[in-house]
Design a protein around this motif. Sequence first.
Motif, PDB file in Angstrom:
ATOM      1  N   UNK A 282       0.833  -1.210   0.000  1.00  0.00           N
ATOM      2  CA  UNK A 282       0.000   0.000   0.000  1.00  0.00           C
ATOM      3  C   UNK A 282       0.864   1.254   0.000  1.00  0.00           C
ATOM      4  N   UNK A 283       1.866   1.276   0.876  1.00  0.00           N
ATOM      5  CA  UNK A 283       2.740   2.454   0.971  1.00  0.00           C
ATOM      6  C   UNK A 283       3.451   2.735  -0.333  1.00  0.00           C
TER       7      UNK A 283
ATOM      8  N   UNK B  86      -6.697  -8.986  -2.889  1.00  0.00           N
ATOM      9  CA  UNK B  86      -7.836  -8.534  -2.099  1.00  0.00           C
ATOM     10  C   UNK B  86      -7.422  -7.860  -0.814  1.00  0.00           C
ATOM     11  N   UNK B  87      -6.346  -8.340  -0.219  1.00  0.00           N
ATOM     12  CA  UNK B  87      -5.901  -7.779   1.054  1.00  0.00           C
ATOM     13  C   UNK B  87      -5.224  -6.430   0.878  1.00  0.00           C
ATOM     14  N   UNK B  88      -4.621  -6.201  -0.270  1.00  0.00           N
ATOM     15  CA  UNK B  88      -3.951  -4.926  -0.501  1.00  0.00           C
ATOM     16  C   UNK B  88      -4.968  -3.800  -0.536  1.00  0.00           C
ATOM     17  N   UNK B  89      -6.166  -4.083  -1.040  1.00  0.00           N
ATOM     18  CA  UNK B  89      -7.176  -3.034  -1.129  1.00  0.00           C
ATOM     19  C   UNK B  89      -8.182  -3.092   0.014  1.00  0.00           C
TER      20      UNK B  89
ATOM     21  N   UNK C 266       7.571   7.500   6.041  1.00  0.00           N
ATOM     22  CA  UNK C 266       7.362   6.392   5.110  1.00  0.00           C
ATOM     23  C   UNK C 266       6.676   5.205   5.775  1.00  0.00           C
ATOM     24  N   UNK C 267       7.215   4.773   6.905  1.00  0.00           N
ATOM     25  CA  UNK C 267       6.736   3.535   7.526  1.00  0.00           C
ATOM     26  C   UNK C 267       5.454   3.723   8.339  1.00  0.00           C
ATOM     27  N   UNK C 268       5.262   4.876   8.950  1.00  0.00           N
ATOM     28  CA  UNK C 268       4.083   5.078   9.784  1.00  0.00           C
ATOM     29  C   UNK C 268       2.996   5.897   9.092  1.00  0.00           C
ATOM     30  N   UNK C 269       3.404   6.934   8.356  1.00  0.00           N
ATOM     31  CA  UNK C 269       2.418   7.806   7.736  1.00  0.00           C
ATOM     32  C   UNK C 269       2.099   7.422   6.298  1.00  0.00           C
ATOM     33  N   UNK C 270       2.865   6.485   5.733  1.00  0.00           N
ATOM     34  CA  UNK C 270       2.568   5.970   4.400  1.00  0.00           C
ATOM     35  C   UNK C 270       2.936   6.880   3.242  1.00  0.00           C
TER      36      UNK C 270
END
Length: 185
Positions: free
Chosen positions: A93-94, A108-111, A143-147
């Motif tokens: 997702x990030x 399916x899990x990515x969305x 990057x890792x927390x806020x995407x």
Amino acid sequence: MRSPETELRALMLASQDGDAAAHRVLLERLSRHLRAYYKGKLARMGRGATEAEDLVQEAVLAIHIQRHTYDPAEPLTPWVHAIARYKLIDYLRRNRASVTDVPIDEAGEVIANDDHLSAESSFDLRRLLKHLPEKMQCAIEAVKLDGLSVAEAAQRCRISESGVKVNIHRGLKALAALIAQRTQT
């Protein structure tokens, strides 16, 4: 001879009871399993070993932070696998992975909605981040927390894109060392 599940579960139980040596061994063994898992998944998407290593570090950190949520009455490997899958999905997702780049069993899990991280673990992670230099904190949080993308993080942190990548990599290693140090005491 004991099965890997039995050995890992015994290490987790000892870890939950405060055995620092067992905790270190557990995280080392899980790192090897996670590395193979991520390399396989990412290779099918045309991604590299560096990304797999970042995911290993993220998953190990999550396992450390969330170890209190493991139910000793249940098998360990499905619990670890769930964390590993969530970390992979978050990563995809990030990085704005197109669903066409993702294997069908993951698409399916990515969305899907992302509600797996608890506020408590996020707070614990943010507390740990305070021990890192400012640029590392900023890069990891962005990057890792806020995407944010690496480019967006570079603007936020006022460093180059390669600086963001280096700070994330070094910061995750420093966090892993900090966790290892804290589990020894």
